[in-house]
Design a protein around this motif. Structure first.
Motif, mmCIF file in Angstrom:
data_model
loop_
_atom_site.group_PDB
_atom_site.id
_atom_site.type_symbol
_atom_site.label_atom_id
_atom_site.label_comp_id
_atom_site.label_asym_id
_atom_site.label_seq_id
_atom_site.Cartn_x
_atom_site.Cartn_y
_atom_site.Cartn_z
ATOM 1 N N ASN A 90 0.714 -1.281 0.414
ATOM 2 C CA ASN A 90 0.050 -0.242 0.002
ATOM 3 C C ASN A 90 0.882 0.895 0.026
ATOM 4 O O ASN A 90 0.439 1.922 0.271
ATOM 5 C CB ASN A 90 -0.947 0.051 1.234
ATOM 6 N N ALA A 91 1.662 1.119 -0.546
ATOM 7 C CA ALA A 91 3.019 2.271 -0.944
ATOM 8 C C ALA A 91 2.721 3.100 -2.037
ATOM 9 O O ALA A 91 2.641 2.463 -2.656
ATOM 10 C CB ALA A 91 4.701 1.395 -0.368
ATOM 11 N N ALA A 92 2.848 4.086 -1.330
ATOM 12 C CA ALA A 92 3.313 4.994 -2.985
ATOM 13 C C ALA A 92 5.019 5.103 -3.738
ATOM 14 O O ALA A 92 4.223 5.421 -5.215
ATOM 15 C CB ALA A 92 2.580 6.655 -3.045
ATOM 16 N N ALA A 139 14.770 10.052 -8.894
ATOM 17 C CA ALA A 139 15.262 10.440 -10.944
ATOM 18 C C ALA A 139 13.305 11.043 -10.123
ATOM 19 O O ALA A 139 12.299 11.389 -11.894
ATOM 20 C CB ALA A 139 15.518 9.323 -11.369
ATOM 21 N N ASP A 140 12.134 10.114 -9.525
ATOM 22 C CA ASP A 140 11.342 10.309 -9.776
ATOM 23 C C ASP A 140 10.577 11.963 -9.399
ATOM 24 O O ASP A 140 10.274 12.703 -10.026
ATOM 25 C CB ASP A 140 10.035 9.747 -8.492
ATOM 26 N N VAL A 152 24.686 8.311 -5.849
ATOM 27 C CA VAL A 152 23.764 7.013 -6.370
ATOM 28 C C VAL A 152 22.306 7.940 -7.252
ATOM 29 O O VAL A 152 21.505 9.193 -7.347
ATOM 30 C CB VAL A 152 22.910 5.972 -6.173
ATOM 31 N N GLY A 153 22.290 8.160 -8.758
ATOM 32 C CA GLY A 153 21.333 9.114 -9.350
ATOM 33 C C GLY A 153 22.203 10.274 -10.304
ATOM 34 O O GLY A 153 21.374 11.451 -10.179
ATOM 35 N N TRP A 154 22.877 10.751 -9.537
ATOM 36 C CA TRP A 154 23.686 12.429 -9.865
ATOM 37 C C TRP A 154 24.377 11.927 -10.659
ATOM 38 O O TRP A 154 25.642 11.140 -11.596
ATOM 39 C CB TRP A 154 24.581 12.871 -8.709
#
Length: 146
Positions: free
Chosen positions: A26-28, A79-80, A142-144
């Protein structure tokens, strides 16, 4: 401009080469994915207090703040939403109580998994952090963009 970070606290509970993971429900974000017990800081609390609170709320165990060791820091660009997140991973030297799923509405299952046999799907940065912890690396990014 001042850069703002969301701070996440994560519990790395390893027993006999196996790490405790919960399956998010039940997580976004990352619904159905496996993840270490975690949460965000609440206003006015330290990272140690926040981690101890989350362990009690989610697992029903008591961890003294002085028994928490920071084992990894992950600076993550989400990223989202484009937000920077500082993910702090703590290992307890000891804890009191019996581990139980205290949030069944948010956690479909709670289980220990071998570090060399993590389940799928797993939150990507969680798998990255566990690999870094196993390798003895205290920091990852991470992600940069490079």
């Amino acid at each position: 401009m001042v850069h703002k970070l969301v701070v996440g606290v994560h519990l790395v509970l390893i027993e006999d080469g196996r790490v405790l993971l919960g399956q998010r429900a039940n997580a976004a974000y990352a619904d159905g994915y496996w993840h270490v017990p975690a949460g965000h800081l609440e206003e006015g609390e330290s990272v140690l207090r926040g981690m101890a609170r989350e362990a009690e709320e989610e697992l029903g165990i008591e961890i003294r703040e002085e028994d928490l060791d920071l084992v990894h820091t992950l600076h993550h660009l989400d990223a989202d939403d484009g937000d920077g997140r500082l993910q702090l991973f703590f290992a307890p030297r000891s804890y009191a109580g019996k581990i139980a799923n205290r949030e069944p509405d948010k956690c479909a299952a709670l289980r220990f998994w071998p570090l060399d046999g993590l389940p799928e799907p797993i939150v990507g940065y969680t798998a990255d952090a566990l690999a870094q912890i196993t390798a003895g690396r205290p920091l990852s990014v991470v992600g940069w963009p490079s």
